[in-house]
Design an enzyme around this catalytic site. Structure first.
Site, PDB file in Angstrom:
ATOM      1  CG  ASP A 165      33.813  28.481  38.026  1.00 23.97           C
ATOM      2  OD1 ASP A 165      34.659  28.398  38.928  1.00 23.97           O
ATOM      3  OD2 ASP A 165      33.976  29.155  37.002  1.00 23.97           O
ATOM      4  CG  ASN A 177      34.884  31.989  25.877  1.00 19.78           C
ATOM      5  OD1 ASN A 177      35.172  32.418  26.991  1.00 19.78           O
ATOM      6  ND2 ASN A 177      34.159  30.896  25.701  1.00 19.78           N
ATOM      7  CG  HIS A 191      34.531  31.832  30.366  1.00 18.58           C
ATOM      8  ND1 HIS A 191      34.978  30.696  29.733  1.00 18.58           N
ATOM      9  CD2 HIS A 191      35.425  32.030  31.386  1.00 18.58           C
ATOM     10  CE1 HIS A 191      36.060  30.236  30.338  1.00 18.58           C
ATOM     11  NE2 HIS A 191      36.357  31.038  31.336  1.00 18.58           N
ATOM     12  CD  GLU A 215      32.052  28.766  28.070  1.00 18.85           C
ATOM     13  OE1 GLU A 215      32.618  29.855  27.856  1.00 18.85           O
ATOM     14  OE2 GLU A 215      32.661  27.684  28.065  1.00 18.85           O
TER      15      GLU A 215
HETATM   16  C1  F6R Z   1      37.473  29.897  37.308  1.00 24.12           C
HETATM   17  C2  F6R Z   1      36.672  30.808  36.503  1.00 24.12           C
HETATM   18  C3  F6R Z   1      37.054  31.114  35.094  1.00 24.12           C
HETATM   19  C4  F6R Z   1      38.520  31.584  34.993  1.00 24.12           C
HETATM   20  C5  F6R Z   1      38.894  31.886  33.555  1.00 24.12           C
HETATM   21  C6  F6R Z   1      40.354  32.281  33.433  1.00 24.12           C
HETATM   22  O1  F6R Z   1      36.925  29.719  38.591  1.00 24.12           O
HETATM   23  O2  F6R Z   1      35.671  31.276  36.948  1.00 24.12           O
HETATM   24  O3  F6R Z   1      36.213  32.111  34.576  1.00 24.12           O
HETATM   25  O4  F6R Z   1      38.688  32.720  35.784  1.00 24.12           O
HETATM   26  O5  F6R Z   1      38.655  30.753  32.757  1.00 24.12           O
HETATM   27  O6  F6R Z   1      41.156  31.205  33.784  1.00 24.12           O
HETATM   28  P1  F6R Z   1      42.749  31.399  33.943  1.00 24.12           P
HETATM   29  O7  F6R Z   1      42.950  32.252  35.153  1.00 24.12           O
HETATM   30  O8  F6R Z   1      43.283  29.996  34.159  1.00 24.12           O
HETATM   31  O9  F6R Z   1      43.210  32.051  32.700  1.00 24.12           O
END
Ligand code: F6R
Length: 258
Positions: A66, A135, A137, A142
């Site tokens: 992403d 959440n 994702h 989402e």
């Molecule tokens: C980032 C991604 C997100 C993160 C998730 C957890 O490339 O795909 O799904 O893996 O938001 O983020 P952290 O590791 O910062 O808790």
């Protein structure tokens, strides 16, 4: 499916070893990579191992999950900058090996689909790394995202914006949209490793363990994937049913190429 490790460092050791083994034993490896705080220890260990063993990276292709929409690629909080800072700048990759979703301006539907197609043209993702949002994702898919989506633009939820604005000095710069691989692209990966570390992930991990497969919890689709492991540290695993967890030590006996 749920493997509990003592620390984030132990997970990083395991995951980086899986990556190195694949790179050493396959002529071509397509990696699906994530950003975020969870991945930093993994990339630190991966860099160390690849350098120490002088591993040839010629056959490695990396696709990120992403990217924010509306941030310049060189913005300090873009995922392009993250990948350079925490992985790519430390290793001898050339640009044709590294792919980021097209995020710095709003991509067209066709540009999004081209990103998914590019992965397929290279033979699909061999190993996909995932973090998880509080959440549920994965990527930036989402809650409510259809399971059959390909790469697309998403409006970030209020919870994700609140969670991720911690990285922005000026909170008003936190983007409202992102471009993400779809859940179908993720599910097409041959192997998936989802990592969850820290007490702030404990609640969603317990929900993930007990829930049925439902678009309201995007990561739940992984329960139908034939080769997914969910790796947690003890803090993230604290509310899980221990009967449905496996100790990490059982995994260490089964490194894929040993
Ligand atoms: C980032 C991604 C997100 C993160 C998730 C957890 O490339 O795909 O799904 O893996 O938001 O983020 P952290 O590791 O910062 O808790």
């Amino acid at each position: 499916m749920f493997y509990v490790f003592p620390t984030p460092a132990a997970i990083a050791e395991y995951v980086s070893e899986q990556m190195v083994q694949r790179i050493c034993h396959q002529n071509k490896v397509v990696l699906g990579l994530a950003t975020g705080s969870t991945m930093k220890p993994v990339y630190d260990r991966l860099i160390d191992k690849l350098k120490q063993q002088a591993v040839n990276l010629d056959g490695v292709y990396c696709f990120n999950l992403d990217e924010y929409v509306g941030l310049a690629a060189d913005h300090p909080q873009s995922y392009t900058t993250y990948m350079q800072e925490y992985l790519y700048d430390h290793l001898p990759f050339v640009p044709g090996q590294l792919f980021m979703p097209p995020g710095f301006r709003q991509p067209s539907t066709q540009e999004c689909l081209d990103f998914s197609a590019c992965i397929q043209q290279l033979g699909g993702i061999d190993l996909q790394l995932l973090g998880i949002g509080t959440n549920g994702h994965i990527g930036f898919n989402e809650p409510g995202t259809p399971f059959d989506d390909r790469t697309h633009v998403v409006r970030l939820s209020a919870q994700t914006r609140a969670d991720n604005s911690r990285f922005f000095d000026d909170k008003s710069e936190m983007p409202t949209e992102a471009v993400t691989l779809g859940l179908q692209d993720i599910m097409d990966a041959k192997e998936i490793l989802l990592i969850a570390t820290g007490a702030h992930k404990a609640k969603i991990m317990a929900e993930l363990q007990s829930c049925s497969v439902d678009e309201r919890l995007p990561a739940s689709i992984l329960k139908t994937h034939p080769n997914t492991k969910i790796l947690l540290d003890e803090a993230a695993a604290q509310y899980l049913d221990p009967e449905q967890c496996t100790k990490y030590s059982s995994l260490l006996k089964h490194h894929i190429y040993r």
